[in-house]
Enzyme design. Structure first.
Site, mmCIF file in Angstrom:
data_model
loop_
_atom_site.group_PDB
_atom_site.id
_atom_site.type_symbol
_atom_site.label_atom_id
_atom_site.label_comp_id
_atom_site.label_asym_id
_atom_site.label_seq_id
_atom_site.Cartn_x
_atom_site.Cartn_y
_atom_site.Cartn_z
ATOM 1 N N ASN A 152 0.813 -1.234 0.000
ATOM 2 C CA ASN A 152 0.000 0.000 0.000
ATOM 3 C C ASN A 152 0.842 1.278 0.000
ATOM 4 O O ASN A 152 0.518 2.240 -0.693
ATOM 5 C CB ASN A 152 -1.016 -0.024 1.148
ATOM 6 C CG ASN A 152 -0.380 -0.181 2.503
ATOM 7 O OD1 ASN A 152 0.728 -0.692 2.639
ATOM 8 N ND2 ASN A 152 -1.081 0.262 3.515
ATOM 9 N N PRO A 176 10.301 -6.173 -0.681
ATOM 10 C CA PRO A 176 8.968 -5.590 -0.865
ATOM 11 C C PRO A 176 7.944 -6.646 -1.264
ATOM 12 O O PRO A 176 8.283 -7.793 -1.542
ATOM 13 C CB PRO A 176 9.190 -4.607 -2.016
ATOM 14 C CG PRO A 176 10.335 -5.181 -2.797
ATOM 15 C CD PRO A 176 11.209 -5.921 -1.811
ATOM 16 N N SER A 227 -0.343 -8.323 6.764
ATOM 17 C CA SER A 227 -1.620 -8.766 7.315
ATOM 18 C C SER A 227 -1.425 -9.528 8.633
ATOM 19 O O SER A 227 -0.332 -10.031 8.917
ATOM 20 C CB SER A 227 -2.321 -9.665 6.304
ATOM 21 O OG SER A 227 -1.528 -10.811 6.065
ATOM 22 N N THR A 230 -0.369 -13.283 8.001
ATOM 23 C CA THR A 230 1.056 -13.491 7.716
ATOM 24 C C THR A 230 1.888 -13.162 8.949
ATOM 25 O O THR A 230 2.873 -13.851 9.241
ATOM 26 C CB THR A 230 1.503 -12.626 6.524
ATOM 27 O OG1 THR A 230 0.588 -12.808 5.450
ATOM 28 C CG2 THR A 230 2.885 -13.017 6.046
ATOM 29 N N GLU A 248 3.804 -4.810 12.330
ATOM 30 C CA GLU A 248 2.786 -3.778 12.081
ATOM 31 C C GLU A 248 1.716 -4.429 11.227
ATOM 32 O O GLU A 248 1.940 -4.703 10.042
ATOM 33 C CB GLU A 248 3.403 -2.589 11.325
ATOM 34 C CG GLU A 248 4.417 -1.806 12.115
ATOM 35 C CD GLU A 248 3.810 -0.928 13.188
ATOM 36 O OE1 GLU A 248 2.570 -0.935 13.372
ATOM 37 O OE2 GLU A 248 4.579 -0.240 13.863
ATOM 38 N N CYS A 282 -3.353 1.340 6.554
ATOM 39 C CA CYS A 282 -3.572 0.634 7.814
ATOM 40 C C CYS A 282 -4.331 1.520 8.789
ATOM 41 O O CYS A 282 -5.121 1.036 9.584
ATOM 42 C CB CYS A 282 -2.241 0.197 8.400
ATOM 43 S SG CYS A 282 -1.046 1.524 8.509
ATOM 44 N N GLU A 457 6.804 1.380 15.578
ATOM 45 C CA GLU A 457 7.797 2.019 14.720
ATOM 46 C C GLU A 457 7.761 3.519 15.004
ATOM 47 O O GLU A 457 6.795 4.037 15.560
ATOM 48 C CB GLU A 457 7.485 1.733 13.247
ATOM 49 C CG GLU A 457 7.572 0.245 12.940
ATOM 50 C CD GLU A 457 7.573 -0.067 11.445
ATOM 51 O OE1 GLU A 457 6.501 0.031 10.823
ATOM 52 O OE2 GLU A 457 8.654 -0.423 10.913
#
Ligand code: NAD
Length: 478
Positions: A152, A176, A227, A230, A248, A282, A457
């Site tokens: 995203n 990525p 997600s 994952t 995250e 998010c 973060e």
């Protein structure tokens, strides 16, 4: 084949400061056309081993000179700014976002690199006197960091990891998403002349490559954005050799409208918070709870904004929302809307895929949605906003706090003090009054409660996450 005539796409992996060829390729699709426009390298296990070895070899020298690291992060920020003319169109091509928003993401990437270059590290609090010993408490880098990112905000979210990891003295292997590999590969190329070989390595590949990285014996930390499903797998694998972990993950971020709010006054800000990056953020508002009396007017005010928004290819001047970023997400959004319509919700605006090539979906506001419907209970991550009518605010607070997610939340009211009181009762990593997701800034910690993540973060807290503490003792003299 690597690359096509567009010239945007002949990107290479960066390992040990040079281009590393891959034996395979991945197709990269432009979501505005649905067509393959580039190939990216598909990194196999032996090439990943080389990337990990290069990062491990670079670590001893890199960890030792903090002033040099700060200077090179500043130069990295300058190099990203200077490459904006290449990075931004490539981001639009692979991710779909309008070009002006892609430019803003590139600018934020430079901003994050610069923030971590300039951040003054406060010394650790001095411990109480220890009898017979002189004691220091220090933070030490971890070693190699494996950084895994979603599709995203591919560039910005890479910077959220690279900047603090490098500043703290670690070296990095970045992977990525297979949907958006090109801008990260280009970032690696742009930084090749700036950073010493092996300090930042960029590889590309599918989900399997992420699993290989997580299981690899070299990294001492996995920094993952993606997600919840994952994230759970990453955590389970990292546990086997106790790698450090920052996760995250997803959110299903509620916006609670109180009974004194003015629907017309809040609609612009609420619409912007929900449809930012076409809802693929998010921290986007993902469900609105409005008192029954206000739900109708609020739906209408939001629908008016949705009707006025221009949806088009990101390359078209004036486009405000682009396509959904990839086919699986496009199909998921359509499936969630169909399910909601079958279960009694009504599309005040939108509700359908747009009949044109690519993955365009009508900006959609759903009235009459209820808890228990998938689009309310799950993270939709697309241009769809359900509005849920409520009668009992306390019950809404209980429902929101009982959800598995806890990333961002907001409360909207004519009385900010009253809203702050409700906000304080919400379990989420970030809660805002009369705004939503407005605290995503380099100096503020960002992270999720419950299933939305582990650790944070950004800011000094995010920097500390790339270190372990060390207590040093020597005999006290005198
Ligand atoms: P995803 O979990 O499918 O993939 C994320 C990354 O993980 C990709 O690079 C992917 O290749 C890799 N991967 C897949 N399987 C793996 C495995 N078994 N081991 C290691 N890596 C693996 O997520 P996505 O669809 O790319 O991204 C969307 C999700 O990301 C949404 O849920 C969204 O909320 C979340 N997100 C969270 C934040 C945040 O800061 N909390 C920010 C952006 C996106």
């Amino acid at each position: 084949m690597t690359g096509t005539a567009s010239g945007l796409d002949a990107r290479t992996m960066t390992v040990d400061g040079v281009a590393l060829p891959a034996t395979g390729t991945l197709d990269v699709i432009d979501p505005a056309t649905g067509r393959v426009f580039a190939q990216a390298p598909d990194c196999a296990a032996p090439q990943l081993d080389r990337a990990m070895a290069a990062a491990a070899a670079a670590f001893p020298a890199w960890r030792h000179d903090e002033a040099a690291r700060r200077a090179l992060l500043r130069r990295s920020a300058d190099a990203v700014d200077a490459a904006a003319g290449q990075l931004a169109p490539l981001l639009t091509a692979e991710q779909g976002k309008p070009l002006d928003q892609a430019r803003r993401e590139v600018a934020s990437t430079g901003r994050w690199l610069r923030y971590f270059a300039e951040l003054e590290r406060a010394p650790e609090p001095a411990p109480e006197a220890t009898p017979g010993a002189a004691v220091e408490v220090l933070r030490r880098p971890l070693g190699v960091v494996a950084a895994i990112t979603p599709w995203n905000y591919p560039l910005l979210l890479a910077a959220w990891k690279i900047a603090p990891a490098l500043r703290a003295g670690n070296t990095v292997v970045l992977k990525p998403s297979p949907y958006t590999p090109l801008t990260s590969l280009l970032l690696g190329e742009v930084l090749r002349p700036v950073l010493p070989p092996g300090v930042l390595n960029v590889v590309s590949g599918g989900d399997r490559l992420g699993a290989l990285m997580t299981a690899h014996p070299t990294p001492r930390k996995i920094s993952f954005t993606g997600s919840v499903a994952t994230g759970r797998q990453v955590a389970a694998t990292a546990a086997l050799d106790l790698k450090r972990l920052t996760l995250e993950l997803g959110g299903n971020d509620p916006a609670l409208v109180l009974d004194d709010a003015d629907p017309t006054a809040i609609a612009d800000a609420l619409f912007g918070a929900a449809f930012v990056n076409n809802g693929q953020a998010c921290m986007a508002a993902k469900r609105v709870y409005a008192p029954s009396r206000l739900a109708g007017p609020l739906v209408e005010a939001l629908a008016a904004r949705a009707r006025a928004v221009r949806v088009d290819a990101g390359t078209v001047p004036g486009a405000q929302l682009g396509p959904v970023s990839n086919r699986p997400q496009y199909e998921r959004v359509g499936g969630l809307v169909d399910d909601a319509l079958r279960h009694g919700a009504v599309a005040a605006v939108g509700g359908r895929q747009i009949d044109r090539p690519g993955y365009f979906f009508e900006p959609t506001v759903l009235a009459g949605a209820a808890d228990g419907t998938r689009v309310v209970d799950e993270e939709q991550f697309g241009p769809v906003l359900p509005v849920v009518a409520y009668r009992d605010l306390d019950a809404v607070v209980r429902r929101v706090n009982a959800a598995p997610y806890g990333l961002t939340a907001s409360v909207w009211s004519a009385d900010p003090g009253r809203a702050a009181g409700v906000a304080a009762r919400l379990e989420a990593g970030q809660v805002s009054v009369n705004a939503h997701g407005n605290g995503v800034l380099p100096h503020l910690p960002f992270g999720g409660h419950r299933a939305s993540g582990l650790g944070v973060e950004n800011g000094p807290w995010g920097l500390a996450a790339y270190t372990d503490l060390q207590v040093r003792l020597r005999p006290a003299t005198g």
